[in-house]
Design a protein around this motif. Structure first.
Motif, short mmCIF file in Angstrom:
data_model
loop_
_atom_site.label_atom_id
_atom_site.label_comp_id
_atom_site.label_asym_id
_atom_site.label_seq_id
_atom_site.Cartn_x
_atom_site.Cartn_y
_atom_site.Cartn_z
N PRO A 1 -20.07 -1.12 3.17
CA PRO A 1 -19.07 -0.07 3.42
C PRO A 1 -17.79 -0.39 2.65
O PRO A 1 -17.44 -1.54 2.45
N THR A 2 -17.11 0.66 2.20
CA THR A 2 -15.85 0.44 1.49
C THR A 2 -14.76 0.08 2.49
O THR A 2 -14.78 0.52 3.63
N ALA A 3 -13.84 -0.74 2.05
CA ALA A 3 -12.72 -1.17 2.89
C ALA A 3 -11.70 -0.03 2.91
O ALA A 3 -10.98 0.17 1.95
N GLN A 4 -11.67 0.71 3.98
CA GLN A 4 -10.75 1.84 4.10
C GLN A 4 -9.46 1.38 4.78
O GLN A 4 -9.49 0.58 5.70
N SER A 5 -8.35 1.89 4.30
CA SER A 5 -7.04 1.65 4.91
C SER A 5 -6.38 2.99 5.15
O SER A 5 -6.63 3.96 4.44
N LEU A 6 -5.50 3.01 6.13
CA LEU A 6 -4.75 4.22 6.44
C LEU A 6 -3.38 4.13 5.77
O LEU A 6 -2.73 3.08 5.81
N PHE A 7 -2.95 5.24 5.17
CA PHE A 7 -1.66 5.32 4.50
C PHE A 7 -0.86 6.47 5.09
O PHE A 7 -1.42 7.52 5.41
N LEU A 8 0.46 6.28 5.23
CA LEU A 8 1.38 7.34 5.58
C LEU A 8 1.86 7.96 4.27
O LEU A 8 2.40 7.26 3.41
N VAL A 9 1.63 9.26 4.10
CA VAL A 9 2.00 9.96 2.87
C VAL A 9 3.32 10.68 3.09
O VAL A 9 3.53 11.31 4.13
N PHE A 10 4.20 10.60 2.11
CA PHE A 10 5.50 11.28 2.17
C PHE A 10 5.86 11.74 0.77
O PHE A 10 5.13 11.49 -0.19
N ARG A 11 6.98 12.42 0.66
CA ARG A 11 7.41 12.94 -0.64
C ARG A 11 8.83 12.51 -0.96
O ARG A 11 9.66 12.34 -0.08
N ILE A 12 9.06 12.36 -2.24
CA ILE A 12 10.41 12.24 -2.78
C ILE A 12 10.46 13.37 -3.80
O ILE A 12 9.75 13.33 -4.81
N GLY A 13 11.27 14.39 -3.49
CA GLY A 13 11.24 15.59 -4.32
C GLY A 13 9.87 16.23 -4.20
O GLY A 13 9.36 16.44 -3.10
N ASN A 14 9.23 16.48 -5.34
CA ASN A 14 7.89 17.06 -5.29
C ASN A 14 6.80 16.04 -5.59
O ASN A 14 5.65 16.40 -5.80
N GLN A 15 7.17 14.76 -5.60
CA GLN A 15 6.20 13.69 -5.88
C GLN A 15 5.72 13.04 -4.59
O GLN A 15 6.48 12.87 -3.64
N ARG A 16 4.44 12.65 -4.58
CA ARG A 16 3.84 12.04 -3.38
C ARG A 16 3.82 10.51 -3.49
O ARG A 16 3.55 9.96 -4.56
N TYR A 17 4.10 9.89 -2.35
CA TYR A 17 4.11 8.43 -2.23
C TYR A 17 3.40 8.05 -0.94
O TYR A 17 3.20 8.90 -0.06
N ALA A 18 3.06 6.77 -0.82
CA ALA A 18 2.35 6.32 0.38
C ALA A 18 2.78 4.91 0.76
O ALA A 18 3.07 4.07 -0.09
N LEU A 19 2.82 4.69 2.07
CA LEU A 19 3.03 3.35 2.65
C LEU A 19 1.75 2.98 3.37
O LEU A 19 1.14 3.84 4.03
N GLN A 20 1.36 1.74 3.30
CA GLN A 20 0.20 1.33 4.06
C GLN A 20 0.58 1.36 5.54
O GLN A 20 1.60 0.81 5.96
N ALA A 21 -0.21 2.06 6.34
CA ALA A 21 0.13 2.29 7.75
C ALA A 21 0.24 0.99 8.54
O ALA A 21 1.00 0.94 9.51
N ILE A 22 -0.43 -0.04 8.12
CA ILE A 22 -0.34 -1.32 8.84
C ILE A 22 1.08 -1.88 8.79
O ILE A 22 1.48 -2.67 9.63
N GLU A 23 1.89 -1.45 7.79
CA GLU A 23 3.28 -1.89 7.69
C GLU A 23 4.23 -1.05 8.53
O GLU A 23 5.38 -1.42 8.72
N VAL A 24 3.76 0.09 9.01
CA VAL A 24 4.60 1.00 9.79
C VAL A 24 4.60 0.57 11.25
O VAL A 24 3.55 0.45 11.88
N ALA A 25 5.81 0.37 11.79
CA ALA A 25 5.95 0.01 13.20
C ALA A 25 6.07 1.24 14.08
O ALA A 25 5.50 1.31 15.16
N GLU A 26 6.85 2.24 13.60
CA GLU A 26 7.08 3.44 14.39
C GLU A 26 7.68 4.53 13.50
O GLU A 26 8.40 4.24 12.55
N VAL A 27 7.36 5.77 13.83
CA VAL A 27 7.92 6.92 13.13
C VAL A 27 8.83 7.64 14.12
O VAL A 27 8.38 8.06 15.18
N LEU A 28 10.11 7.77 13.76
CA LEU A 28 11.12 8.39 14.62
C LEU A 28 11.70 9.62 13.93
O LEU A 28 11.64 9.73 12.70
N PRO A 29 12.32 10.51 14.70
CA PRO A 29 13.09 11.57 14.04
C PRO A 29 14.33 10.92 13.40
O PRO A 29 14.66 9.77 13.70
#
Length: 178
Positions: free
Chosen positions: A13-41
């Motif tokens: 099986p492939t090693a799958q990871s979860l990423f949080l996707v966001f934008r800067i302007g109209n470009q897409r970027y991602a953070l590895q979800a394992i590094e995310v502690a919490e998402v707040l407003p």
């Protein structure tokens, strides 16, 4: 063992990871979800005097003072737009693997999607951007290029010393200065 079971065990099986996707302007970027502690407003922040313009400020969170940077301002010099999808994402910042993780806030636009994929799908994009070492490899999909943001490389030594002083600031001092 049946033929089907033998085929299943032969395919890794492939090693799958979860990423949080966001934008800067109209470009897409991602953070590895394992590094995310919490998402707040987005929250009100106390500015830091004489800090770079992309350092948005600090706020008290669960007994600690958490510095916040605006990733859009850091990357392209324009602050993140105040949208309903703009979030304050707390990440576990660890500049070196041996260091203890500290919370760092990131202001991110349109931080509402996730993606599960193999991290090996991200490939070097051929540029040596020493001014933005946190911008890592890219992954191509039907929506275009998605660039991996490496949390450990976000801050240089000077800004790290400003945002994470030793000993750490007390949240009580932050409240007194308001």
């Amino acid at each position: 063992m049946s033929e089907l079971a033998a085929k299943r065990s032969a395919v890794k099986p492939t090693a799958q990871s979860l990423f949080l996707v966001f934008r800067i302007g109209n470009q897409r970027y991602a953070l590895q979800a394992i590094e995310v502690a919490e998402v707040l407003p987005r929250l009100p922040l106390k500015p830091i005097a004489r800090a770079p313009a992309w350092v948005a400020g600090v706020f008290a969170y669960r007994g600690a003072v958490v510095p916040v940077i605006d990733l859009s301002a850091l990357t392209f010099g324009e602050p993140a737009q105040a949208r309903t999808s703009t979030r304050l994402v707390l990440v576990n910042y660890r500049p070196v693997d041996s260091a203890e993780a500290q919370l760092l806030g990131l202001i991110l636009e349109q931080a509402t999607d996730t993606l599960r994929c193999d991290p090996a799908d991200f490939q070097p994009y051929g540029l040596d951007n020493r001014q933005a070492p946190y911008l890592g490899p890219v992954r191509e999909d039907v929506q275009g290029l998605l660039q991996w943001v490496r949390v450990a490389d976000l801050l240089d030594d000077q800004v790290r010393a400003l945002l994470f002083p030793s000993p750490p600031l007390s949240p009580a001092l932050l409240e007194e200065q308001r």
